[in-house]
Design a protein around this motif. Structure first.
Motif, PDB file in Angstrom:
ATOM      1  N   ILE A  16       0.823  -1.209   0.000  1.00 36.10           N
ATOM      2  CA  ILE A  16       0.000   0.000   0.000  1.00 36.10           C
ATOM      3  C   ILE A  16       0.858   1.260   0.000  1.00 36.10           C
TER       4      ILE A  16
ATOM      5  N   ASP B 264      -6.229  -0.942  -4.948  1.00 39.81           N
ATOM      6  CA  ASP B 264      -7.218  -0.084  -5.610  1.00 39.81           C
ATOM      7  C   ASP B 264      -8.574  -0.152  -4.910  1.00 39.81           C
TER       8      ASP B 264
ATOM      9  N   THR C  64      -7.835   4.487  -2.200  1.00 41.00           N
ATOM     10  CA  THR C  64      -8.360   3.119  -2.189  1.00 41.00           C
ATOM     11  C   THR C  64      -9.845   3.173  -1.872  1.00 41.00           C
TER      12      THR C  64
END
Length: 523
Positions: A361, A368, A406
C-alpha cells in the motif's frame, strides 16, 4: 429433456438422477466418470450436428463440398477430419460415438469399451486431447454406466438457435462441477468458485482486451465468465488471449474440458505456480483468480530470498496468501489490474504479513479497492472472504488519476439467502458493487461517485496508515470512532472473529498433517 432458461431445475433433475446411480463409487472417482461422459456426449453431439451439416452441403451446388451423385466422394467428406476441425469440432471415431456406446450399454464390458472410446478420441485429436480424457470406466459397475449413458442421452443439444443459446452442456457441466464441490467439502474448494463471485470479479475488472491470466485456474470458471462478459457487452473474443496454470492434474483436465465445451482456446499449463511458474515472462493485462485460502507449506523453502516476485517481503511458510498476492503483482503489465478472492484475515493479520500489506500500500500504491463480501457464499468453506483489487496503473488510468486512493466497500448485507447455510449474490447485488467501483474509477457509463455511509468510502493512503494499514472496510465506510483512535466494538469483534476462524482452520490443517506424519511412521 427440455430446459428452462429461468431456473436450474433441469440441471438439478439431471444431477439427482446421476447421483442416484452412483452406488458404491466414491465422489472423487465418480466426479471424473460423470464429467468425462458429459464431455464425450458433447463432442459426439457436436460431431453429429456437423456431420449432418456436411451431408447437406454435399448436395448444395453452391457449396465447395458439393459432390452430386458421387457417393464415394460424399463418404470421404463425411469422414474428413479437417472438415470438422475447420469448425472447431472434434472428430469422433465410430467406436466413440454416443449412439454406439448406448447400443452397447448392457454389455458386461461396457466400461472397457468406454475406456477404449476415450483412447480413440485422443488418437484422432492428439493436438488437443492427448492424455486428457479419463480412462477409469472399467472399474465402474455396468449398471451405473448403463444408467448414465441412458440418462445423458436425454440431453438434446438440438439444431434450433434458441436451444443453442441456452448453452445446455455448459450449464449442466458447470452445475455438476458445483455440486461435486459442495459434496466434497473443503477438498472441492481447490477447483470451484461460486459463479456469482466470479461474475462480480469479472464485472469489476472488465476484461475487454489483452492477456487474461489465472495462475490458480481450477476448473476455468474465470475464463468462462470472461467470455460471457464479452458476449453480453458485445466485445470481441479475438481481442483477448487466455493463460492459466493449475497444479492438480485431474482439475487441469476438467478446466480444459470446460473451455472446450465453450469453444474457448487458451494456454492452460499444469504445475505449481509458486514452485514452477510456467509463465515466468508473462505480463498480464488482467489477472482474475481465487487461490487456495490460507495454504500452508506453499514452497517457501524452494524459492530464493532474491526471488523478484517477493519484492515486498518474504511471506511466512505457514500461510501462502501474500505469496500468492505478490505472484499476481509480479505478472501484471505496467498498467495491469488483478482481482482476487482472499480470506478476511488478510486484511488484518500482523507480523510479517502485515508488513508486506503495508509495503504493497505505502510503497507500491497497488491497493485499488477492498470489498467485504457476505458470509456463507462458498460451498466448500465457511471462512469469510473479501476481494482485493490491485492496480499498477492507478496514476495513469484513462478515466482518472487514483494515486494514493483506495475504495472500500462493505457489501456484507448484499445477499440472497438460499437456505440456512448458503447465500448468494444476485445480479442486482453484483451490479450495485461493480457500478460503485466503476463510479470510483470515473467511468462514463455510471454516475458520479459519492461516499455512502455504511457502504462505501474512498480513503487516502494517509488514512490507511492512520489505521495501521488494516484494511477492513468497516473501519472506513462511516462507523464513527467514539474517542481518539479507539476502534468501535463491532469492527474490532469482526476483525478478531475473522482471524480466530482462520487460526482454527490452520490449527486443524496442522493437526491433520501431524497425524498423517505419525501414521507414516507406523504409529
Amino acid at each position: 429433456m427440455s430446459i428452462n432458461g429461468e431456473s436450474d431445475e433441469f440441471e438439478k433433475s439431471l444431477w439427482q438422477s446421476a447421483e442416484g446411480l452412483r452406488g458404491p463409487v466414491e465422489s472423487a472417482e465418480y466426479k471424473h466418470i460423470v464429467l468425462g461422459l458429459l464431455f464425450l456426449k458433447y463432442m459426439s453431439d457436436a460431431f453429429e450436428e456437423r456431420r449432418e451439416e456436411l451431408r447437406e452441403l454435399t448436395h448444395d451446388e453452391d457449396s465447395t463440398y458439393y459432390c452430386g451423385d458421387d457417393d464415394q466422394e460424399r463418404k470421404f467428406i463425411l469422414e474428413d477430419i479437417d472438415a470438422y476441425r475447420a469448425e472447431k469440432v472434434f472428430y469422433v471415431p465410430e467406436e466413440a460415438r454416443w449412439d454406439t456406446l448406448v447400443g452397447r450399454a448392457t454389455h458386461p464390458d461396457i466400461g472397457s469399451q468406454i475406456d477404449d472410446a476415450m483412447r480413440a478420441m485422443e488418437d484422432k485429436n492428439p493436438d488437443r486431447l492427448d492424455g486428457m480424457l479419463p480412462k477409469r470406466y472399467s472399474r465402474i459397475p455396468q449398471d451405473t454406466l448403463e444408467g448414465l449413458l441412458n440418462d445423458f442421452s436425454e440431453l438434446d443439444l438440438g439444431n434450433g438457435q434458441d436451444t443453442q443459446d441456452e448453452d445446455v452442456f455448459g450449464r449442466v457441466y458447470e452445475y455438476f462441477i458445483k455440486e461435486f464441490a459442495r459434496e466434497e467439502g473443503h477438498r472441492g474448494g481447490e477447483f470451484y468458485t461460486p459463479k456469482h463471485v466470479v461474475e462480480l470479479l469479472v464485472e469489476i475488472l472488465e476484461p475487454f482486451e489483452g492477456r487474461i491470466f489465472d495462475p490458480f485456474c481450477g476448473s476455468g470458471g474465470m475464463f468462462v465468465q470472461s467470455h460471457k462478459f464479452l458476449e453480453r457487452k458485445g466485445g470481441d473474443e479475438d481481442q483477448i488471449s487466455i493463460y492459466g496454470q493449475e497444479v492438480n492434474e485431474a482439475t487441469w483436465r476438467i478446466c480444459k474440458m470446460n473451455l472446450y465445451l465453450r469453444g474457448i482456446d487458451g494456454n492452460i499449463q499444469r504445475g505449481d505456480s509458486i514452485r514452477d511458474d510456467k509463465f515466468g515472462n508473462l505480463s498480464a493485462d488482467k489477472i482474475i483468480t481465487n487461490p487456495p485460502f490460507n495454504m500452508s507449506e506453499w514452497g517457501k523453502e524452494t524459492v530464493s530470498d532474491e526471488d523478484p516476485r517477493f519484492e515486498y517481503g518474504m511471506p511466512p511458510s505457514s500461510n501462502a496468501n501474500f505469496a500468492f498476492i505478490q505472484h499476481m503483482v509480479s505478472h501484471l503489465d505496467e498498467d495491469g489490474m488483478a482481482g482476487t478472492v482472499m480470506a478476511n484475515g488478510s486484511m488484518t493479520v500482523q507480523g510479517k504479513e502485515g508488513e508486506i500489506r503495508e509495503e504493497l500500500i505505502k510503497n507500491g500504491d497497488l491497493l485499488d479497492a477492498v470489498i467485504a463480501l457476505p458470509g456463507e457464499l462458498f460451498y466448500t468453506t465457511s471462512i469469510p472472504v473479501c476481494l482485493w483489487i490491485l492496480s499498477k496503473g492507478k496514476d495513469s488510468d484513462r478515466y482518472r488519476n487514483r494515486a494514493e486512493e483506495t475504495l472500500f466497500i462493505n457489501a456484507k448485507d448484499l445477499y440472497e439467502s438460499i437456505d440456512r447455510t448458503q447465500n448468494r449474490l444476485t445480479e442486482e447485488h453484483i451490479q450495485a458493487i461493480a457500478d460503485t467501483v466503476r463510479a470510483y474509477r470515473g467511468e462514463d457509463s455510471v454516475g458520479d461517485y459519492e461516499d455512502e455511509t455504511g457502504f462505501c468510502k474512498v480513503a487516502t493512503t494517509e488514512e490507511i496508515a492512520d489505521n495501521d494499514y488494516i484494511i477492513t472496510p468497516g473501519r472506513y465506510v462511516g462507523i464513527e470512532r467514539e474517542s481518539g483512535n479507539e476502534v468501535p466494538y463491532e469492527v474490532k469483534m469482526e476483525e478478531l472473529s475473522a482471524e480466530l476462524r482462520e487460526q482454527f482452520q490452520r490449527s486443524n490443517a496442522l493437526q491433520e498433517e501431524i497425524e498423517a506424519n505419525i501414521e507414516d511412521l507406523g504409529f
